[in-house]
Each structure stands twice: as C-alpha cells, then as structure tokens.
Scaffold this motif. Structure first.
Motif, PDB file in Angstrom:
ATOM      1  N   ARG A 135      -9.377 -10.510 -15.284  1.00 36.01           N
ATOM      2  CA  ARG A 135      -8.236 -10.713 -16.189  1.00 36.01           C
ATOM      3  C   ARG A 135      -7.817  -9.397 -16.845  1.00 36.01           C
ATOM      4  N   SER A 136      -6.527  -9.164 -16.915  1.00 33.46           N
ATOM      5  CA  SER A 136      -5.998  -8.013 -17.643  1.00 33.46           C
ATOM      6  C   SER A 136      -4.567  -8.332 -18.058  1.00 33.46           C
ATOM      7  N   ASP A 137      -4.060  -7.549 -18.997  1.00 36.52           N
ATOM      8  CA  ASP A 137      -2.699  -7.722 -19.493  1.00 36.52           C
ATOM      9  C   ASP A 137      -1.808  -6.706 -18.782  1.00 36.52           C
ATOM     10  N   ARG A 138      -0.959  -7.180 -17.891  1.00 42.61           N
ATOM     11  CA  ARG A 138      -0.125  -6.255 -17.127  1.00 42.61           C
ATOM     12  C   ARG A 138       0.863  -5.505 -18.005  1.00 42.61           C
ATOM     13  N   ALA A 139       1.230  -6.104 -19.120  1.00 36.26           N
ATOM     14  CA  ALA A 139       2.213  -5.457 -19.995  1.00 36.26           C
ATOM     15  C   ALA A 139       1.609  -4.290 -20.766  1.00 36.26           C
ATOM     16  N   PHE A 187       0.626   2.053 -11.952  1.00 35.90           N
ATOM     17  CA  PHE A 187      -0.571   1.357 -12.404  1.00 35.90           C
ATOM     18  C   PHE A 187      -1.036   0.380 -11.339  1.00 35.90           C
ATOM     19  N   ILE A 188      -2.277  -0.033 -11.451  1.00 36.42           N
ATOM     20  CA  ILE A 188      -2.906  -0.928 -10.478  1.00 36.42           C
ATOM     21  C   ILE A 188      -2.713  -2.346 -10.977  1.00 36.42           C
ATOM     22  N   ASN A 189      -1.701  -3.007 -10.446  1.00 35.72           N
ATOM     23  CA  ASN A 189      -1.320  -4.304 -10.997  1.00 35.72           C
ATOM     24  C   ASN A 189      -2.183  -5.449 -10.466  1.00 35.72           C
ATOM     25  N   ALA A 190      -2.909  -5.240  -9.383  1.00 30.87           N
ATOM     26  CA  ALA A 190      -3.844  -6.252  -8.875  1.00 30.87           C
ATOM     27  C   ALA A 190      -5.249  -5.707  -9.057  1.00 30.87           C
ATOM     28  N   GLN A 191      -5.847  -6.047 -10.182  1.00 28.48           N
ATOM     29  CA  GLN A 191      -7.193  -5.579 -10.516  1.00 28.48           C
ATOM     30  C   GLN A 191      -8.222  -6.211  -9.563  1.00 28.48           C
ATOM     31  N   PRO A 192      -9.492  -5.770  -9.626  1.00 30.50           N
ATOM     32  CA  PRO A 192     -10.475  -6.194  -8.616  1.00 30.50           C
ATOM     33  C   PRO A 192     -10.532  -7.697  -8.382  1.00 30.50           C
ATOM     34  N   ILE A 198      -8.698  -4.244  -4.145  1.00 31.42           N
ATOM     35  CA  ILE A 198      -7.995  -3.685  -5.305  1.00 31.42           C
ATOM     36  C   ILE A 198      -6.639  -3.208  -4.785  1.00 31.42           C
ATOM     37  N   LYS A 199      -5.559  -3.529  -5.492  1.00 29.11           N
ATOM     38  CA  LYS A 199      -4.239  -3.336  -4.895  1.00 29.11           C
ATOM     39  C   LYS A 199      -3.211  -2.842  -5.901  1.00 29.11           C
ATOM     40  N   GLN A 200      -2.335  -1.956  -5.429  1.00 27.66           N
ATOM     41  CA  GLN A 200      -1.108  -1.609  -6.140  1.00 27.66           C
ATOM     42  C   GLN A 200       0.046  -2.116  -5.277  1.00 27.66           C
ATOM     43  N   ASP A 201       0.723  -3.142  -5.733  1.00 24.42           N
ATOM     44  CA  ASP A 201       1.841  -3.683  -4.971  1.00 24.42           C
ATOM     45  C   ASP A 201       2.997  -2.688  -4.931  1.00 24.42           C
TER      46      ASP A 201
END
Length: 322
Positions: free
Chosen positions: A121-125, A277-282, A169-172
């Motif tokens: 879980r993370s806050d994308r904003a 930024f890495i919007n899809a964390q692990p 781990i992904k950056q879209d």
C-alpha cells in the motif's frame, strides 16, 4: 564477572542498534479466519473480483508458521480475452507450453492474462508508504514455495515455458493519456517446467510507447528449482533511468546475478509533480498467461530496508563480486 557480562551486553546492544532495521516487514501473523487483516498493508489486484479476493488471498500454516497464500484459478482477473477466445477457450498456455509468441504475431494480437497479487500500500498522490523510489537504494528479501498444484508443462518444439510472474515492480507508461502496456522494470518468474520451475529475474528498459515499441529485456539469475520447498530471494536494487541503475540478486544465500544499466521508461513513464515515480509498488503473487489449471504459491518473511542491512540476521549477505 558481572561487570564483564554487563559490558558485553552493552556492546551487543550497541551493535544491534547500529544495524539498520527493516522499514517494512510482513510475517503474515494474521488470523487465518480473518484474511481481510492483510488489507492494512496490502492491496489485492483490482482486476480480481472482490468476492473472490478472500478465497484467493489468505493465510495458512506451514510447519506451524503462518505464511501468505495466493491462488489463481482459470478466469481470475482475466484481461485481454476476446469473446471468440472465451467461447473457444483458446488458452495461451497448456501442458505443451506457451502460445504467446504466435498470438502476439497476429494483427492486433493481445495475450490474455490472469492474476491474483498483493501490492504494498502507498499513496500515489503523496508518495507516503512507497518502498521503492528512483535513484534510491533499497534492499529486500522474501521467501516463496511453489505448491504441488502447479502444472507440469513440457514445452513442444518452438514453444517456451508459460509466463508466470511471482514478483514485480513497475513504472507504467502513458502517451496521449493512454497506457502503453509497459513491462515491469524488475520482475521474478517461476515458470512451470516438468517436475521443476524455471526461476529467473528480468530487467526491462526502453520506450513501450514508441511505434514499434523499443524495449530491452535482460534476464539474470536463471535456475531450475524444486517444487514444494522454500526458496529465499534477496535483492539489492537501485532503480534508475540511466547507467547508474543496478540490481543484484542472491538465491538461497548464494550470489546469483547482477545487472548494471538503465531501467523503466525515462520518456513516458508515470510522473508525479513532474518527477518520475514508481506507481506500481512491489507486488507478490501470480501473474500469468491465460490457462485452465489452478496454481498456488506461498510467501513468508517479506522485508525491505532503506539502508545497508549488513549484519542483520535476515540479510547477512556478502557483497556481490566486483
């Protein structure tokens, strides 16, 4: 004697305090009857029907120790299957391996996929809770076990083992407001292959939004592993869009491979306030090409550090060669 013991204890305490502690730890010590407790730390794949989430993701005991369990059944989180494919049950994978290359070669060819994953879980904003960031070193480890329900594929001539991602781990990437279907810049697979699974890590870099897409993929740490036994993976990662990028992988305590160079998409990768930024964390679980068989995987002791954990009992790895 008492003074010597006290002095030794003080030294040991000081050393322990100097050893960086994990910034994130998951031991799956939840009530198996209340799988929703996982949601305090994790998101479950949004593509997966909410009614199926507690059935596919949960906690079980393994030798008296709680571990995470993720199961994928046919149709879970299915994406990319046309109506004709669905009616014909035109699966991408079966006991003879993968048809993905043939499907991709067709005009407008899309390979249908299924998934059940948990994502940190993370806050994308705001970035709160993010464990992996560009140009910042991160160290992490996890253990996994492949269940006996995995298919025993024997690929036919011209076919590859079926894609089965267990960590990514992904950056879209986006262009003109549309997704370019970027690959994860770091992923780990365990593909069914006879009595074993084909394990490897892969790094991706490039511009999936180009026409045709320009993406480089590099495999490291390729091994064949046994089923139904625990495997420990340890990773040292510096995600970057330039030559400073690096990943080192250890497998069951032994150094297994490294990559040096750019990762992800410098040009069209996701941005926040103008910065990439890495919007899809692990993520941990199963992301696979569409097939009929059920697959289950178990995870244990997922830990992340933002400082060199040398000396920590759950890391304790020697530096990579060179």
């Amino acid at each position: 004697m008492a003074l010597l013991l006290l002095a030794a204890l003080e030294v040991a305490t000081a050393v322990a305090q100097r050893t960086p502690q994990p910034v994130f730890t998951e031991l799956f010590t939840y009530d198996p009857a209340a799988p929703a407790q996982l949601l305090g730390k994790w998101l479950i794949s949004s593509q997966l029907d909410t009614k199926l989430q507690p059935l596919r993701v949960g906690v079980v005991e393994d030798s008296g120790v709680p571990v995470g369990r993720v199961t994928v059944q046919e149709g879970d989180g299915l994406e990319g299957a046309s109506e004709a494919m669905l009616q014909a049950r035109h699966y991408i994978c079966d006991s003879e391996g993968s048809r993905a290359a043939d499907v991709e070669a067709e005009p407008g060819g899309i390979v249908p996929s299924e998934r059940a994953e948990i994502q940190v879980r993370s806050d994308r904003a705001t970035g709160a809770g993010e464990l992996v960031k560009f140009d910042e070193l991160v160290w992490y480890r996890f253990s996994f076990k492949i269940a006996g329900d995995w298919p025993q594929d024997v690929p036919a001539a011209g076919r590859q083992p079926c894609r089965t991602v267990i960590h990514q781990i992904k950056q879209d990437s986006f262009k003109g407001g549309k997704s370019c279907n970027a690959s994860p810049f770091f992923k780990i697979e365990a593909r069914p292959l006879g009595d074993h699974v084909r394990f490897f890590a892969q790094v991706a870099a490039g511009t999936p939004c180009a026409q045709p897409p320009m993406v480089m993929r590099k495999q490291i740490c390729r091994r064949d592993l046994s089923r139904e036994s625990w495997t420990t993976v340890q990773v040292r990662l510096n995600p970057a869009h330039d030559a400073s990028g690096r990943v080192d992988v250890w497998l069951n305590g032994a150094f297994c491979g490294a990559y040096q160079g750019p990762m992800a998409d410098r040009d069209y990768g996701a941005r926040r306030n103008g910065a990439p930024f890495i919007n899809a964390q692990p993520r941990f679980g199963i992301y696979r090409d569409w097939r009929a068989e059920t697959q289950t995987i178990y995870f244990d002791k997922i830990m992340f550090w933002n400082a060199d954990p040398a000396g920590h009992p759950d890391w304790n790895m020697s530096p990579p060669p060179g």
